[in-house]
Design a protein around this motif. Sequence first.
Motif, PDB file in Angstrom:
ATOM      1  N   LEU A 220      16.395-114.747  34.283  1.00  0.00           N
ATOM      2  CA  LEU A 220      17.421-114.147  35.125  1.00  0.00           C
ATOM      3  C   LEU A 220      17.361-112.625  35.087  1.00  0.00           C
ATOM      4  N   PHE A 221      17.201-112.085  33.866  1.00  0.00           N
ATOM      5  CA  PHE A 221      17.152-110.623  33.695  1.00  0.00           C
ATOM      6  C   PHE A 221      15.896-110.234  32.944  1.00  0.00           C
ATOM      7  N   GLU A 222      15.326-109.080  33.336  1.00  0.00           N
ATOM      8  CA  GLU A 222      14.311-108.469  32.494  1.00  0.00           C
ATOM      9  C   GLU A 222      14.959-107.223  31.891  1.00  0.00           C
ATOM     10  N   VAL A 223      14.849-107.086  30.584  1.00  0.00           N
ATOM     11  CA  VAL A 223      15.481-105.939  29.931  1.00  0.00           C
ATOM     12  C   VAL A 223      14.588-104.709  30.090  1.00  0.00           C
ATOM     13  N   LEU A 224      15.105-103.699  30.799  1.00  0.00           N
ATOM     14  CA  LEU A 224      14.355-102.451  30.956  1.00  0.00           C
ATOM     15  C   LEU A 224      14.702-101.499  29.818  1.00  0.00           C
ATOM     16  N   ASN A 225      15.973-101.571  29.376  1.00  0.00           N
ATOM     17  CA  ASN A 225      16.435-100.791  28.236  1.00  0.00           C
ATOM     18  C   ASN A 225      17.528-101.607  27.555  1.00  0.00           C
ATOM     19  N   GLY A 226      17.345-101.903  26.269  1.00  0.00           N
ATOM     20  CA  GLY A 226      18.278-102.792  25.586  1.00  0.00           C
ATOM     21  C   GLY A 226      19.592-102.141  25.194  1.00  0.00           C
ATOM     22  N   GLY A 227      19.653-100.803  25.176  1.00  0.00           N
ATOM     23  CA  GLY A 227      20.842-100.136  24.665  1.00  0.00           C
ATOM     24  C   GLY A 227      20.826-100.149  23.139  1.00  0.00           C
ATOM     25  N   PRO A 228      21.729 -99.408  22.501  1.00  0.00           N
ATOM     26  CA  PRO A 228      21.682 -99.277  21.038  1.00  0.00           C
ATOM     27  C   PRO A 228      21.886-100.594  20.288  1.00  0.00           C
ATOM     28  N   LEU A 229      22.763-101.455  20.774  1.00  0.00           N
ATOM     29  CA  LEU A 229      22.988-102.734  20.076  1.00  0.00           C
ATOM     30  C   LEU A 229      23.601-103.722  21.056  1.00  0.00           C
ATOM     31  N   THR A 230      22.738-104.442  21.749  1.00  0.00           N
ATOM     32  CA  THR A 230      23.197-105.476  22.669  1.00  0.00           C
ATOM     33  C   THR A 230      22.734-106.812  22.111  1.00  0.00           C
ATOM     34  N   THR A 231      23.680-107.708  21.831  1.00  0.00           N
ATOM     35  CA  THR A 231      23.319-109.006  21.235  1.00  0.00           C
ATOM     36  C   THR A 231      23.976-110.146  21.994  1.00  0.00           C
ATOM     37  N   VAL A 232      23.379-111.322  21.884  1.00  0.00           N
ATOM     38  CA  VAL A 232      23.974-112.528  22.468  1.00  0.00           C
ATOM     39  C   VAL A 232      25.034-113.036  21.490  1.00  0.00           C
ATOM     40  N   GLN A 233      26.244-113.266  21.996  1.00  0.00           N
ATOM     41  CA  GLN A 233      27.321-113.782  21.148  1.00  0.00           C
ATOM     42  C   GLN A 233      28.096-114.842  21.905  1.00  0.00           C
ATOM     43  N   ASP A 234      28.681-115.772  21.147  1.00  0.00           N
ATOM     44  CA  ASP A 234      29.693-116.656  21.726  1.00  0.00           C
ATOM     45  C   ASP A 234      30.908-116.608  20.804  1.00  0.00           C
ATOM     46  N   LEU A 235      31.674-117.712  20.705  1.00  0.00           N
ATOM     47  CA  LEU A 235      32.893-117.638  19.883  1.00  0.00           C
ATOM     48  C   LEU A 235      32.577-117.682  18.390  1.00  0.00           C
ATOM     49  N   GLY A 236      31.350-118.032  18.016  1.00  0.00           N
ATOM     50  CA  GLY A 236      30.970-118.003  16.608  1.00  0.00           C
ATOM     51  C   GLY A 236      30.549-119.347  16.057  1.00  0.00           C
ATOM     52  N   ARG A 237      30.066-119.317  14.829  1.00  0.00           N
ATOM     53  CA  ARG A 237      29.469-120.470  14.163  1.00  0.00           C
ATOM     54  C   ARG A 237      30.434-120.980  13.096  1.00  0.00           C
ATOM     55  N   PHE A 238      31.015-122.152  13.329  1.00  0.00           N
ATOM     56  CA  PHE A 238      32.038-122.659  12.409  1.00  0.00           C
ATOM     57  C   PHE A 238      31.602-123.946  11.741  1.00  0.00           C
ATOM     58  N   GLY A 239      32.139-124.179  10.551  1.00  0.00           N
ATOM     59  CA  GLY A 239      31.812-125.387   9.794  1.00  0.00           C
ATOM     60  C   GLY A 239      30.758-125.141   8.737  1.00  0.00           C
ATOM     61  N   TYR A 240      30.237-123.902   8.644  1.00  0.00           N
ATOM     62  CA  TYR A 240      29.161-123.643   7.690  1.00  0.00           C
ATOM     63  C   TYR A 240      29.470-122.485   6.741  1.00  0.00           C
ATOM     64  N   GLN A 241      30.704-122.035   6.724  1.00  0.00           N
ATOM     65  CA  GLN A 241      31.035-120.945   5.793  1.00  0.00           C
ATOM     66  C   GLN A 241      30.868-121.413   4.355  1.00  0.00           C
ATOM     67  N   TRP A 242      31.022-122.719   4.093  1.00  0.00           N
ATOM     68  CA  TRP A 242      30.841-123.224   2.741  1.00  0.00           C
ATOM     69  C   TRP A 242      29.379-123.125   2.301  1.00  0.00           C
ATOM     70  N   GLN A 243      28.479-122.849   3.257  1.00  0.00           N
ATOM     71  CA  GLN A 243      27.075-122.647   2.945  1.00  0.00           C
ATOM     72  C   GLN A 243      26.720-121.156   2.956  1.00  0.00           C
ATOM     73  N   GLY A 244      27.735-120.299   3.037  1.00  0.00           N
ATOM     74  CA  GLY A 244      27.480-118.867   3.018  1.00  0.00           C
ATOM     75  C   GLY A 244      27.054-118.296   4.360  1.00  0.00           C
ATOM     76  N   ILE A 245      27.273-119.056   5.433  1.00  0.00           N
ATOM     77  CA  ILE A 245      26.855-118.584   6.756  1.00  0.00           C
ATOM     78  C   ILE A 245      28.040-117.948   7.476  1.00  0.00           C
TER      79      ILE A 245
END
Lengths: 257, 350
Positions: B7-32
């Motif tokens: 869909l997109f080609e990154v011409l310039n990523g910017g200083p800190l652009t990351t893919v995120q959603d609401l987060g990763r749950f159920g694994y904090q007991w594993q240190g994640i």
Amino acid sequence: MIAERRDHRSWRILTAGDSAVVVSFGEIASEVLNEKVRSFWNMLRNCYDGEERQNYVPNEVKILEAVPTYRDVCVYYDPCTTDFEKLIFFLDNLAQETERNIKNNEGQLNYGKSVIVPTVYGGKYGPDLKMVAAYNGLSTEEVVQLHSEKPYLVYMIGFSPGYPYLGGLSQKLWTPRRGNPRKMVPAGAVGIGGQQTGVLTIPSPSGWNYIGMTPLSFFDITKDPPSLVEPGDLVTFVPISEKEAMAMGLEGVKYED
Amino acid sequence: MKIESPLFEVLNGGPLTTVQDLGRFGYQWQGISPCGAMDELAYVGGNLLVGNSPGEAALEITLQGPTLRVLKDCIVSVTGGHVEIFINGESQPSWESFRVDKGNVISVGPVVVGCRAYLCVAGGIAVPSILGSKSTDLRVGFGGFHGRKLLRGDLISTTKTSVDPWSRLEGRRVPFEVLDLYEEFFSQKIVTLKAVKGPEDYHFTSKALTVLGSEIFSVSAQSNRMGYRLEGPKIEHNDRGPDIVTNCIPLGAIQIPGSGQPIVLLKDRQTSGGYAKIGVVASSDIYKLAQLRPGAKVSFQWVDLAAVHNMARDRKNLLSEIKFQKLGPARFFIIYLGQKKYNVTIKPWL
């Protein structure tokens, strides 16, 4: 702030923001206390069989995850769909049942699985082995012997993925952390920091003293769960030769000062 | 999940652009660490604008946005702090859904007010879901787009999901209720964060609790997705001291180490730690921290548990009952005020 004080019971439930409570089982960390923690945590886990909630959990109690530590279990809940009073009531009942079960077991401690950690001690794999030996007035062979002769309980996992907090390091091996931490220590490094021993699961800066390395991977993101060990498991370090380690997949090692 | 062509080609990523959603749950007991979007309000608002479910993967932009070449027509929104968006050099406002065509170049500029912004696309960003989430874990290096920030040359794809007809999705604007929340917050010289005392408030003097609940702190340069370090009056421990036996760190926990300077732990925090936590910021105020830059001034206000629970419910209702306004065609004006010339675009509500 105490959400509910139960003076006649041995646990407390503390508020930790709007989306978590801490069920605290005692002040002094010990194997016995951790047994209670894990027993409570396992009962809580059994309430949620995968996605399914068991029918004795009230509808208005939406628990998202529970994390065991040395002395407590942190219970994360959804504040928008949880009736807080019912949550506390539910956790209190579960804690009471935990107390009963522990009493019935008459002090017997339950462990999870036993994990053997093959370890190459010393040389370039354990750059601090000689220093730990000298600090404690021991030979390097004695350090290896003391470190590997007994199993260590995994009290909890934290700090980084799959990182086991191990209890029971012999007092004869207690060595203070380095004044200058290393910039980068590789995954698999086995070390001593103060009164604790452990294995680094991902490359990380660290001020611990590293006495060996294991080819065993404690964290594998392609697996579910990705952590090799669970709270309650027993970990035993077993000395192996460099040749055996390389046969097990141990590649070049790099410590960066 | 079927991944479509890029869909997109990154011409310039910017200083800190990351893919995120609401987060990763159920694994904090594993240190994640849970990870996930720092400003959930802007992120969810952006997703709903383009017809996505609230938790679709999107791009989190920090301080300055990326420049992307569009490889397929799509519907996009940019929400969060004040940011200039250009499509082939033409200005496009934030907090609206808009269409971009194959061949366009989207340029998301500096975030001039606030700190972070979200670029959402109809259908969501396609990356593998690891342990139930598409969020990037930057510290460990997995999840999201290959566990790292976006770089020049990266190709971003979208998932093939049935989206509403574009005629319904494009040209929608977020209602004033949400925009007013941000405008009010951005106009504050000192941002107030509501917090609940505990779990280790018994490690502190009563004076310390009063100081934290009334004095002003500034955001230090050592502030990031793991946590924000604050500078200000020293928060004193009592005889119990700063150390605790390692236990959990919830989102928004206010940790006070030996230095007496608070650290508010955020999305990429370690799951456990050994410093006493005097209190925890309300989950519905975390978006404010996400929009603060070094030098910003904050203060804390102690409230009771019922208050923060109500705030959380109100926030959820705001988002679940959100209604978007459709905008009519744009009309362009040039306005002269003294010596200055302003290009003004007006879009009427339909």
